[in-house]
Design an enzyme around this catalytic site. Structure first.
Site, PDB file in Angstrom:
ATOM      1  N   LYS A 120     -20.006  -7.557 -25.244  1.00 26.41           N
ATOM      2  CA  LYS A 120     -21.529  -6.814 -24.944  1.00 26.41           C
ATOM      3  C   LYS A 120     -22.416  -6.331 -26.682  1.00 26.41           C
ATOM      4  CE  LYS A 120     -19.009  -2.185 -24.791  1.00 26.41           C
ATOM      5  NZ  LYS A 120     -19.068  -1.426 -23.753  1.00 26.41           N
ATOM      6  N   ARG A 125     -19.953   9.329 -17.019  1.00 24.58           N
ATOM      7  CA  ARG A 125     -21.049   7.903 -17.392  1.00 24.58           C
ATOM      8  C   ARG A 125     -21.502   7.662 -15.452  1.00 24.58           C
ATOM      9  NH1 ARG A 125     -19.911   4.024 -22.141  1.00 24.58           N
ATOM     10  NH2 ARG A 125     -18.454   3.160 -20.461  1.00 24.58           N
ATOM     11  N   HIS A 170     -12.853   4.651 -17.548  1.00 23.74           N
ATOM     12  CA  HIS A 170     -12.384   4.375 -18.291  1.00 23.74           C
ATOM     13  C   HIS A 170     -12.131   5.422 -19.061  1.00 23.74           C
ATOM     14  CE1 HIS A 170     -14.404   2.621 -22.530  1.00 23.74           C
ATOM     15  NE2 HIS A 170     -14.478   3.570 -22.055  1.00 23.74           N
ATOM     16  N   ARG A 192      -8.540  -3.388 -21.293  1.00 27.07           N
ATOM     17  CA  ARG A 192      -9.953  -4.090 -21.487  1.00 27.07           C
ATOM     18  C   ARG A 192      -9.925  -3.158 -23.042  1.00 27.07           C
ATOM     19  NH1 ARG A 192     -11.178  -1.034 -17.834  1.00 27.07           N
ATOM     20  NH2 ARG A 192     -12.154   0.730 -19.390  1.00 27.07           N
ATOM     21  N   TYR A 224     -37.442   4.001 -53.731  1.00 28.39           N
ATOM     22  CA  TYR A 224     -38.326   4.589 -53.609  1.00 28.39           C
ATOM     23  C   TYR A 224     -37.945   6.027 -53.868  1.00 28.39           C
ATOM     24  CZ  TYR A 224     -40.070   1.183 -50.639  1.00 28.39           C
ATOM     25  OH  TYR A 224     -40.501   0.240 -50.251  1.00 28.39           O
ATOM     26  N   CYS A 235     -33.949  -0.108 -49.377  1.00 28.28           N
ATOM     27  CA  CYS A 235     -34.729  -0.725 -48.954  1.00 28.28           C
ATOM     28  C   CYS A 235     -34.852  -1.045 -47.551  1.00 28.28           C
ATOM     29  CB  CYS A 235     -35.401  -1.142 -50.380  1.00 28.28           C
ATOM     30  SG  CYS A 235     -35.695  -0.541 -51.622  1.00 28.28           S
ATOM     31  N   ASP A 277     -35.348  -4.548 -47.229  1.00 26.39           N
ATOM     32  CA  ASP A 277     -34.256  -5.459 -47.650  1.00 26.39           C
ATOM     33  C   ASP A 277     -33.710  -5.988 -48.403  1.00 26.39           C
ATOM     34  OD1 ASP A 277     -36.511  -6.732 -44.856  1.00 26.39           O
ATOM     35  OD2 ASP A 277     -38.508  -6.331 -46.792  1.00 26.39           O
TER      36      ASP A 277
END
Length: 372
Positions: free
Chosen positions: A40, A136, A165, A221, A265, A312, A314
């Protein structure tokens, strides 16, 4: 989104390490145990399709996804392994499509149980999730036996699995986990004594496998531990997992600065002396948390270099003054191995006061996954 052009930031996926981790899991839990491995959330950012193909080659018993659409993507890409979906579908079309694509549903409401029974033309496999304390999703524990009994009475339902779980198996206190184990064990015993044969019983996630390796249920699992990491820093790292990913980029720009030069920054960092500041082509847009600003080290040529200034979107900056012959294009390792140096993902998570899962799942789509 898939980027067709070259990008400097890469996640190296170490398939040999993943194979090693499978061996470790089998050794710890027992080779006779069946394995359901979650892919997932894009396989925890490792790349769902490539990881699924790898797991098919390793003859894993089943894959698992969170939502139906993830299962449909697997089938579209010719992944033929059994696929368990942890969440019930919410859209009517998804019930039909799950049946057609042979995605094994988890059911925990009468609505879904009856819908699958009505829509199926022949028996379909389902797993039933029991809430023993996760809070849950799942059938409430006190109603679990009657719900499973009803499922056995439906003509088009084959109860292949029952599971729960563990919510706190990574914690040092064991009382609540022991309570969950007892409840699930009592339910399994009640089903057996009543003549209800459930082929697959599963309770253990990664923390459960590590801290409670001797549970008697026949299926496990393993999630985060398959990918090479421990669920939480509370867990004693007593097994030899190997990290499955190295996150790296390159130095895109270098400059020699004078003392008291502001960086990034808000000028949260001023150089303390003449420093060689490198700009790295990766930022919070790729999953490098801004909270690591002035609070993380990366590796260049195997040597630790501190992050300087705010990260930042990027890019971010590092001090490479200690690295001899540093140059534009040199690889920069954010976590993983670089020569004799290593940055542990668990240490990154600790600095962020979070867990390895979150750090991995933040890695964005611009980052190219390379399988080695």
């Amino acid at each position: 989104m898939k980027y067709e052009y070259h990008y400097f930031t890469q996640a190296l996926i170490h398939l040999k390490n993943l194979s090693h981790n499978l061996s470790v899991i089998r050794s710890l839990a027992g080779k006779e145990k069946k394995m359901i491995i979650p892919v997932k959330c894009n396989a925890y950012s490792f790349g769902m399709i490539r990881v699924a193909r790898f797991l098919m080659s390793q003859h894993i018993d089943s894959l698992a996804v969170a939502f139906p659409f993830e299962g449909f993507i697997l089938r579209k890409n010719k992944i033929s392994s059994p696929v368990l979906c942890f969440n019930e579908p919410l859209h009517c079309d998804d019930f039909v499509k799950m049946i057609r694509e042979k995605i094994t549903p988890t059911v925990y409401t009468e609505r879904s149980l009856c819908a699958f029974n009505t829509l199926a033309k022949k028996k379909i496999k389902v797993h039933i999730n029991i809430d023993t304390g996760m809070g849950r999703i799942g059938v409430p524990y006190k109603k679990a036996f009657s719900f499973i009994k009803k499922a056995f009475q439906l003509s088009h339902i084959h109860v292949e699995g029952v599971y729960s779980h563990l919510s706190s198996a990574d914690e040092t206190r064991k009382d609540f986990t022991q309570r969950q184990i007892k409840q699930f064990s009592d339910l399994a015993r009640q089903l057996k004594n009543s003549g209800y044969n459930v082929p697959l019983l599963h309770l253990s996630n990664s923390a459960g496998i590590i801290n409670y390796p001797d549970l008697p249920f026949n299926t496990i699992r393993p999630g985060i531990m398959f990918y090479g990491y421990f669920p939480d820093n509370h867990i004693k790292k007593s097994i030899p997992l190997k990290g499955g990913m190295t996150l790296r980029s390159i130095i895109s720009f270098l400059k020699k600065t004078q003392a008291r030069s502001p960086i990034s920054y808000g000028h949260t960092y001023y150089t303390k002396k003449n420093e060689v500041i490198a700009t790295v082509s990766l930022g919070y847009g790729d999953g490098l948390a801004r909270l690591l600003s002035n609070h993380h080290d990366v590796l260049v040529q195997g040597q630790k270099c501190p992050v300087r200034g705010r990260i930042c979107m990027d890019q971010f900056m590092i001090d490479t003054s200690r690295v001899k012959s540093v140059k534009q294009g040199d690889p920069v390792t954010i976590f993983g191995q670089d020569g004799r140096g290593q940055i542990l993902l668990e240490d990154v998570a600790r600095k962020l006061k979070t867990i390895p899962y979150e750090v991995l799942c933040q890695i964005g789509p611009r980052v190219e996954r390379i399988y080695v």
